[in-house]
Design an enzyme around this catalytic site. Structure first.
Site, PDB file in Angstrom:
ATOM      1  N   ASP A   1      -9.108 -24.308  32.680  1.00 51.95           N
ATOM      2  CA  ASP A   1      -8.825 -24.072  34.095  1.00 51.95           C
ATOM      3  C   ASP A   1      -7.593 -23.167  34.121  1.00 51.95           C
ATOM      4  OD1 ASP A   1      -7.920 -24.028  36.694  1.00 51.95           O
ATOM      5  OD2 ASP A   1      -8.520 -26.095  37.108  1.00 51.95           O
TER       6      ASP A   1
ATOM      7  N   ARG B   1       0.242 -35.547  47.306  1.00 53.80           N
ATOM      8  CA  ARG B   1      -0.492 -35.567  46.036  1.00 53.80           C
ATOM      9  C   ARG B   1      -0.258 -36.950  45.445  1.00 53.80           C
ATOM     10  NH1 ARG B   1      -3.996 -30.932  45.498  1.00 53.80           N
ATOM     11  NH2 ARG B   1      -4.877 -32.400  46.946  1.00 53.80           N
TER      12      ARG B   1
ATOM     13  N   PHE C   1      -7.999 -32.608  38.282  1.00 56.94           N
ATOM     14  CA  PHE C   1      -7.751 -31.916  39.543  1.00 56.94           C
ATOM     15  C   PHE C   1      -8.894 -32.314  40.483  1.00 56.94           C
ATOM     16  CE2 PHE C   1      -8.008 -28.648  42.747  1.00 56.94           C
ATOM     17  CZ  PHE C   1      -6.739 -28.802  43.278  1.00 56.94           C
ATOM     18  N   THR C   2      -8.573 -32.406  41.773  1.00 56.32           N
ATOM     19  CA  THR C   2      -9.502 -32.976  42.761  1.00 56.32           C
ATOM     20  C   THR C   2     -10.911 -32.367  42.703  1.00 56.32           C
ATOM     21  OG1 THR C   2      -8.573 -31.420  44.356  1.00 56.32           O
ATOM     22  CG2 THR C   2      -7.672 -33.645  44.364  1.00 56.32           C
TER      23      THR C   2
ATOM     24  N   PHE D   1      -8.471 -36.400  51.240  1.00 60.71           N
ATOM     25  CA  PHE D   1      -7.144 -35.943  51.653  1.00 60.71           C
ATOM     26  C   PHE D   1      -7.199 -34.790  52.643  1.00 60.71           C
ATOM     27  CE2 PHE D   1      -7.237 -32.173  48.953  1.00 60.71           C
ATOM     28  CZ  PHE D   1      -8.167 -32.529  47.992  1.00 60.71           C
TER      29      PHE D   1
ATOM     30  N   LYS E   1      -4.478 -18.166  43.304  1.00 62.11           N
ATOM     31  CA  LYS E   1      -3.123 -18.548  42.872  1.00 62.11           C
ATOM     32  C   LYS E   1      -2.516 -17.389  42.070  1.00 62.11           C
ATOM     33  CE  LYS E   1      -5.078 -22.738  43.736  1.00 62.11           C
ATOM     34  NZ  LYS E   1      -6.461 -22.918  44.174  1.00 62.11           N
TER      35      LYS E   1
ATOM     36  N   TYR F   1     -24.762  -4.055  47.942  1.00 66.87           N
ATOM     37  CA  TYR F   1     -25.215  -5.419  47.623  1.00 66.87           C
ATOM     38  C   TYR F   1     -25.195  -5.653  46.117  1.00 66.87           C
ATOM     39  CZ  TYR F   1     -27.637  -9.824  47.727  1.00 66.87           C
ATOM     40  OH  TYR F   1     -27.927 -11.148  47.578  1.00 66.87           O
TER      41      TYR F   1
HETATM   42  N1  F0G Z   1      -8.135 -25.860  39.668  1.00 71.65           N
HETATM   43  C1  F0G Z   1      -6.842 -25.990  40.011  1.00 71.65           C
HETATM   44  C2  F0G Z   1      -5.837 -26.330  38.966  1.00 71.65           C
HETATM   45  C3  F0G Z   1      -6.460 -25.810  41.345  1.00 71.65           C
HETATM   46  O1  F0G Z   1      -5.185 -25.934  41.666  1.00 71.65           O
HETATM   47  C4  F0G Z   1      -7.451 -25.503  42.310  1.00 71.65           C
HETATM   48  C5  F0G Z   1      -7.101 -25.350  43.710  1.00 71.65           C
HETATM   49  C6  F0G Z   1      -8.780 -25.379  41.895  1.00 71.65           C
HETATM   50  C7  F0G Z   1      -9.081 -25.556  40.568  1.00 71.65           C
HETATM   51  C8  F0G Z   1      -9.885 -25.075  42.871  1.00 71.65           C
HETATM   52  O2  F0G Z   1      -9.835 -23.772  43.265  1.00 71.65           O
HETATM   53  O3  F0G Z   1      -9.340 -23.902  45.716  1.00 71.65           O
HETATM   54  O4  F0G Z   1     -10.154 -21.804  44.662  1.00 71.65           O
HETATM   55  O5  F0G Z   1     -11.672 -23.700  44.932  1.00 71.65           O
HETATM   56  N2  F0G Z   1      -6.006 -25.768  44.172  1.00 71.65           N
HETATM   57  C9  F0G Z   1      -5.519 -25.608  45.523  1.00 71.65           C
HETATM   58  C10 F0G Z   1      -4.199 -26.285  45.637  1.00 71.65           C
HETATM   59  C11 F0G Z   1      -6.480 -25.964  46.579  1.00 71.65           C
HETATM   60  O6  F0G Z   1      -3.673 -26.305  46.760  1.00 71.65           O
HETATM   61  O7  F0G Z   1      -3.658 -26.752  44.649  1.00 71.65           O
HETATM   62  P1  F0G Z   1     -10.280 -23.282  44.737  1.00 71.65           P
END
Ligand code: F0G
Length: 459
Positions: free
Chosen positions: A218, A385, A127-128, A451, A261, A75
């Protein structure tokens, strides 16, 4: 004699394969209808080539799998945490590490710590999840990416750059104390995986130093950004990817990372900072949202795979083959006349849906429509997108982004060149019958990040 071409090939060979299900057109038609014409809602089993995302979809190496067997599932104080911490310090240079279950876990914690109500967070395109966490913490995102980034045809090599004059205007208008940090992404996802140059980043550092504003990086695809710097920026041709990555990080104050990624793992992320006070608070907060600060929602084995994946991700041979495959697909699609975002970015090909389907207005979701058509044609799953991903402003109005794209995201180390041919040919077939394609209407809209779960019907 014909000039001999100098090809590259992957710096690995295949040890295990995953069998794919082949579907008929009738099966795909039904699957798409059941999924509300949203590729996020398809069952993966019904997909032939999955280009939905490069997130968590990488093939791990034999070394990473071996590392998984070395998971220390205590843990507290897992050996794998200390290994990961050591690798993050060595490869990226950030001092303090907080593991999280994935990138958005780090974004949540960081936004809560640094953002106060009414703050402004400038960034090189949204970014979303990143923007949503900034908004949920009471802040407002302001786009300061260069204008070139909003033009799919513009071939400027560093479309991820920040327009410093836009940033200066914001600082003047709101005052530096209202700007807790600049949200700077490498390989800007929503712009098409476009890199930021080291020169721009250095200038950004100088400006933010003067105003005492942090840069939060990021770093989800930092190694891919480093490749473009190596290939295209003056003075970097002889530098290793590893050294470029470290230089990028050294110009920033901290980072959020989705390790799903670049770092070649199926799950994981972290927050890394140089500032002890921020670390102290994050270490406390992670316990509330993720787990103890030495695991942050991950198993020991996940942290081990991540530590090994980070090291593999900054290998020159790896990155050359990774981006080489993306470029191969993009060039094939261009040969067929399919309109794509230029220059080709790091993690996928972004098809310009406004150009592909000019007869479909943006509120009939051209990119969503095209993603659905791609699936129908060949079982290739891509992602919208555009206007659906952009969502609504805090006042409820729709964002109408200039870019209305379909992302053909390439998982790392997963598909072969023959798969790339099948994808390009399918895109070409859909392009050939583009005039007969009709738009869609949204029949269900979730409140957050719509989305992912929205449903559509064909018009
Ligand atoms: N920042 C970027 C540039 C991303 O592309 C993503 C995730 C995140 C943050 C968030 O990270 O998914 O680990 O919580 N991108 C994915 C995509 C979902 O398909 O582009 P996460």
């Amino acid at each position: 004699m014909k000039k001999i071409k100098q090809s590259w090939a992957e710096p690995y060979k295949i040890k295990m394969v995953e069998l794919l299900k082949m579907t008929t057109a009738a099966q795909r038609k039904k699957a798409l209808k059941d999924a509300g014409h949203n590729t996020f809602l398809l069952k993966s089993e019904d997909v032939y080539i999955d280009l939905l995302t490069d997130s968590g979809t990488s093939a791990m190496s034999d070394r990473q799998w071996a590392g998984m067997m070395m998971g220390d599932e205590a843990y507290a104080g897992s050996r794998n945490f200390y290994h990961l911490e050591e690798v993050v310090r060595e490869v990226y240079g950030y001092k303090y590490l907080i593991p999280t279950h994935q990138g958005r876990g780090a974004e949540n914690i960081l936004s809560k710590i640094l953002i106060k109500k009414g703050d402004i967070i400038p960034g090189n395109m949204y970014f979303t999840t990143t923007r949503l966490h900034q908004e949920l913490a009471g802040g407002r995102f302001e786009d300061v990416i260069i204008d070139e980034a909003h033009d799919p045809e513009n071939t400027f090599p560093f479309k991820g750059n920040i327009d410093l004059s836009k940033l200066k205007k914001l600082i003047k208008k709101y005052g530096a104390p209202k700007i807790p940090y600049i949200s700077m992404a490498t390989s800007v996802n929503m712009a098409g995986g476009q890199p930021i140059s080291m020169k721009n980043l250095r200038e950004l550092r100088a400006l933010t130093k003067k105003h005492n504003i942090r840069i939060i990086h990021d770093m989800t695809r930092v190694a891919e950004n480093a490749y473009f710097i190596q290939q295209k920026e003056k003075g970097y041709a002889d530098r290793s990817i590893k050294s470029i990555v470290k230089e990028i990080c050294s110009l920033t104050d901290g980072a959020t990372m989705s390790a799903k990624k670049d770092a070649l793992v199926n799950i994981g992320g972290f927050l890394a900072v140089n500032d002890y006070d921020v670390y102290e608070e994050a270490r406390n907060m992670v316990v509330v949202y993720e787990g103890l600060h030495t695991y942050g929602g991950l198993a020991g084995r996940d942290m081990e795979a991540m530590a090994i994946g980070i090291k593999e991700s900054v290998s020159d041979d790896h990155i050359k083959a990774r981006i080489g495959q993306v470029i191969y697909l993009g060039e094939k699609m261009m040969e067929y006349g399919v309109p794509i975002v230029k220059p080709i970015g790091g993690h996928g090909i972004f098809v310009d849906a406004k150009k592909f389907l000019p007869h479909i207005p943006q509120d009939q979701f051209p990119a969503q429509t095209l993603a659905a058509e791609m699936y129908l044609d060949s079982g290739v799953r891509t992602m919208e997108r555009g206007v659906v991903s952009a969502g609504r402003k805090t006042n409820g109005e729709n964002y109408y982004p200039k870019l209305e794209l379909v992302r053909f995201t390439i998982p790392r180390r997963v598909y072969t060149q023959a798969h790339m041919d099948v994808i390009a040919e399918s895109a070409a077939r859909v392009y050939e019958r583009r005039d007969s394609i009709k738009g869609m209407k949204m029949v269900y809209e979730p409140k957050y990040l719509r989305f992912f779960q929205a449903r559509f019907e064909k018009l």
